[in-house]
Design a protein around this motif. Sequence first.
Motif, PDB file in Angstrom:
ATOM      1  N   ASP A   1     -13.867  25.966   9.175  1.00 30.49           N
ATOM      2  CA  ASP A   1     -14.042  24.993   8.089  1.00 30.49           C
ATOM      3  C   ASP A   1     -12.810  24.939   7.192  1.00 30.49           C
ATOM      4  N   MET A   2     -12.237  26.104   6.882  1.00 25.62           N
ATOM      5  CA  MET A   2     -11.036  26.124   6.052  1.00 25.62           C
ATOM      6  C   MET A   2      -9.865  25.445   6.754  1.00 25.62           C
ATOM      7  N   GLU A   3      -9.768  25.631   8.067  1.00 29.02           N
ATOM      8  CA  GLU A   3      -8.698  24.965   8.813  1.00 29.02           C
ATOM      9  C   GLU A   3      -8.895  23.453   8.804  1.00 29.02           C
ATOM     10  N   LEU A   4     -10.153  23.015   8.943  1.00 29.54           N
ATOM     11  CA  LEU A   4     -10.428  21.579   8.861  1.00 29.54           C
ATOM     12  C   LEU A   4     -10.072  21.034   7.480  1.00 29.54           C
ATOM     13  N   MET A   5     -10.426  21.793   6.436  1.00 28.23           N
ATOM     14  CA  MET A   5     -10.084  21.363   5.084  1.00 28.23           C
ATOM     15  C   MET A   5      -8.573  21.317   4.887  1.00 28.23           C
ATOM     16  N   ARG A   6      -7.863  22.308   5.451  1.00 24.80           N
ATOM     17  CA  ARG A   6      -6.407  22.310   5.322  1.00 24.80           C
ATOM     18  C   ARG A   6      -5.794  21.110   6.044  1.00 24.80           C
ATOM     19  N   ILE A   7      -6.311  20.818   7.242  1.00 26.31           N
ATOM     20  CA  ILE A   7      -5.795  19.673   7.996  1.00 26.31           C
ATOM     21  C   ILE A   7      -6.080  18.373   7.255  1.00 26.31           C
ATOM     22  N   GLU A   8      -7.289  18.263   6.680  1.00 27.09           N
ATOM     23  CA  GLU A   8      -7.631  17.053   5.928  1.00 27.09           C
ATOM     24  C   GLU A   8      -6.747  16.911   4.692  1.00 27.09           C
ATOM     25  N   LYS A   9      -6.518  18.025   4.003  1.00 31.14           N
ATOM     26  CA  LYS A   9      -5.644  17.990   2.825  1.00 31.14           C
ATOM     27  C   LYS A   9      -4.219  17.624   3.226  1.00 31.14           C
ATOM     28  N   GLN A  10      -3.759  18.191   4.356  1.00 29.98           N
ATOM     29  CA  GLN A  10      -2.420  17.858   4.839  1.00 29.98           C
ATOM     30  C   GLN A  10      -2.323  16.378   5.196  1.00 29.98           C
ATOM     31  N   ARG A  11      -3.387  15.852   5.806  1.00 26.04           N
ATOM     32  CA  ARG A  11      -3.386  14.431   6.160  1.00 26.04           C
ATOM     33  C   ARG A  11      -3.344  13.558   4.906  1.00 26.04           C
ATOM     34  N   LYS A  12      -4.133  13.933   3.892  1.00 24.71           N
ATOM     35  CA  LYS A  12      -4.124  13.161   2.649  1.00 24.71           C
ATOM     36  C   LYS A  12      -2.769  13.252   1.955  1.00 24.71           C
ATOM     37  N   ASP A  13      -2.170  14.455   1.966  1.00 30.02           N
ATOM     38  CA  ASP A  13      -0.849  14.605   1.350  1.00 30.02           C
ATOM     39  C   ASP A  13       0.193  13.771   2.085  1.00 30.02           C
ATOM     40  N   ASP A  14       0.126  13.792   3.420  1.00 30.67           N
ATOM     41  CA  ASP A  14       1.068  12.979   4.197  1.00 30.67           C
ATOM     42  C   ASP A  14       0.864  11.496   3.920  1.00 30.67           C
ATOM     43  N   ALA A  15      -0.407  11.082   3.838  1.00 35.01           N
ATOM     44  CA  ALA A  15      -0.682   9.670   3.546  1.00 35.01           C
ATOM     45  C   ALA A  15      -0.183   9.298   2.151  1.00 35.01           C
ATOM     46  N   ARG A  16      -0.378  10.213   1.191  1.00 35.63           N
ATOM     47  CA  ARG A  16       0.099   9.931  -0.167  1.00 35.63           C
ATOM     48  C   ARG A  16       1.620   9.853  -0.203  1.00 35.63           C
ATOM     49  N   ARG A  17       2.290  10.799   0.481  1.00 34.16           N
ATOM     50  CA  ARG A  17       3.754  10.752   0.515  1.00 34.16           C
ATOM     51  C   ARG A  17       4.254   9.493   1.219  1.00 34.16           C
ATOM     52  N   GLU A  18       3.560   9.101   2.291  1.00 38.49           N
ATOM     53  CA  GLU A  18       3.960   7.879   2.990  1.00 38.49           C
ATOM     54  C   GLU A  18       3.777   6.658   2.094  1.00 38.49           C
ATOM     55  N   ALA A  19       2.661   6.645   1.337  1.00 38.57           N
ATOM     56  CA  ALA A  19       2.437   5.527   0.413  1.00 38.57           C
ATOM     57  C   ALA A  19       3.506   5.496  -0.676  1.00 38.57           C
ATOM     58  N   VAL A  20       3.873   6.677  -1.183  1.00 37.79           N
ATOM     59  CA  VAL A  20       4.930   6.738  -2.206  1.00 37.79           C
ATOM     60  C   VAL A  20       6.264   6.277  -1.624  1.00 37.79           C
ATOM     61  N   ARG A  21       6.542   6.693  -0.378  1.00 39.04           N
ATOM     62  CA  ARG A  21       7.797   6.287   0.262  1.00 39.04           C
ATOM     63  C   ARG A  21       7.843   4.772   0.466  1.00 39.04           C
ATOM     64  N   LEU A  22       6.733   4.209   0.943  1.00 36.27           N
ATOM     65  CA  LEU A  22       6.691   2.759   1.138  1.00 36.27           C
ATOM     66  C   LEU A  22       6.825   2.025  -0.193  1.00 36.27           C
ATOM     67  N   ALA A  23       6.172   2.564  -1.239  1.00 35.26           N
ATOM     68  CA  ALA A  23       6.286   1.933  -2.557  1.00 35.26           C
ATOM     69  C   ALA A  23       7.723   1.990  -3.063  1.00 35.26           C
ATOM     70  N   ASN A  24       8.402   3.122  -2.840  1.00 32.37           N
ATOM     71  CA  ASN A  24       9.802   3.234  -3.259  1.00 32.37           C
ATOM     72  C   ASN A  24      10.685   2.262  -2.476  1.00 32.37           C
ATOM     73  N   GLU A  25      10.421   2.145  -1.171  1.00 33.66           N
ATOM     74  CA  GLU A  25      11.203   1.199  -0.379  1.00 33.66           C
ATOM     75  C   GLU A  25      10.971  -0.234  -0.846  1.00 33.66           C
ATOM     76  N   GLU A  26       9.711  -0.578  -1.122  1.00 30.60           N
ATOM     77  CA  GLU A  26       9.424  -1.923  -1.619  1.00 30.60           C
ATOM     78  C   GLU A  26      10.105  -2.153  -2.967  1.00 30.60           C
ATOM     79  N   ARG A  27      10.096  -1.114  -3.824  1.00 28.88           N
ATOM     80  CA  ARG A  27      10.750  -1.246  -5.126  1.00 28.88           C
ATOM     81  C   ARG A  27      12.256  -1.432  -4.961  1.00 28.88           C
ATOM     82  N   LYS A  28      12.854  -0.674  -4.030  1.00 27.39           N
ATOM     83  CA  LYS A  28      14.289  -0.823  -3.790  1.00 27.39           C
ATOM     84  C   LYS A  28      14.607  -2.205  -3.232  1.00 27.39           C
ATOM     85  N   LYS A  29      13.768  -2.673  -2.291  1.00 29.73           N
ATOM     86  CA  LYS A  29      13.990  -4.016  -1.748  1.00 29.73           C
ATOM     87  C   LYS A  29      13.869  -5.072  -2.836  1.00 29.73           C
ATOM     88  N   ALA A  30      12.881  -4.894  -3.722  1.00 27.04           N
ATOM     89  CA  ALA A  30      12.717  -5.852  -4.817  1.00 27.04           C
ATOM     90  C   ALA A  30      13.933  -5.827  -5.742  1.00 27.04           C
TER      91      ALA A  30
END
Length: 210
Positions: free
Chosen positions: A102-131
């Motif tokens: 269960d802890m490994e599943l929670m760690r994987i889920e947290k890692q997935r959410k962190d990766d998704a958040r970082r990807e969203a931040v990266r895309l937002a930064n790229e969109e801001r730079k393009k703008a």
Amino acid sequence: MATARLVRLCPSRLPSPTPPPPLLSQTLRHLSTTTEPDAAARPPASRRRYPPPRPHEFSKPSEFIGSWTPAADPRQALSRLDRLHRDYKKHMKQARAEYSYDMELMRIEKQRKDDARREAVRLANEERKKAKVAAAETRAAERKVFEEELRQTLLKERQQKFEFWKAKEELREKKKADKEELLRRQSSEWIAEENLERRVLEAIIDTTPL
């Protein structure tokens, strides 16, 4: 008599069944099921701001609770206690494995959410730079158009000033020519400059009486 006394004393000297250790009792009580909270203590469904939680799945009653029964034979009691310890260790090993899973599943889920958040931040930064780049290009194009319009305006003003100066010079030359023409018409005879002295002498010598 001594034999009978020995027989009477032997049962008292035999080891009595020992109760389970406190840690085992606490763990067994912890693994036992808990009673469901009172439904009256829950807030009304109409006042909830969030959807009701999923029904909790309670664990099954532990097999260790109430499984110990005293035995007349100490050896049988020790054997049952050893078997109970082995079952408890096996159960705890399985519980630890499930907890680790269960802890490994929670760690994987947290890692997935962190990766998704970082990807969203990266895309937002790229969109801001393009703008920002697009806005800079737009401002550069507008500035270029403004400079071109300003240059055309300055050229037009310079051309207008030149035409005004040219018209003014032409008007001055025309006025000068008109004045000379007027003087020429007003003079009965036009005397050249090289003949001016000779004509003056002639006028002095050849006087005409009144």
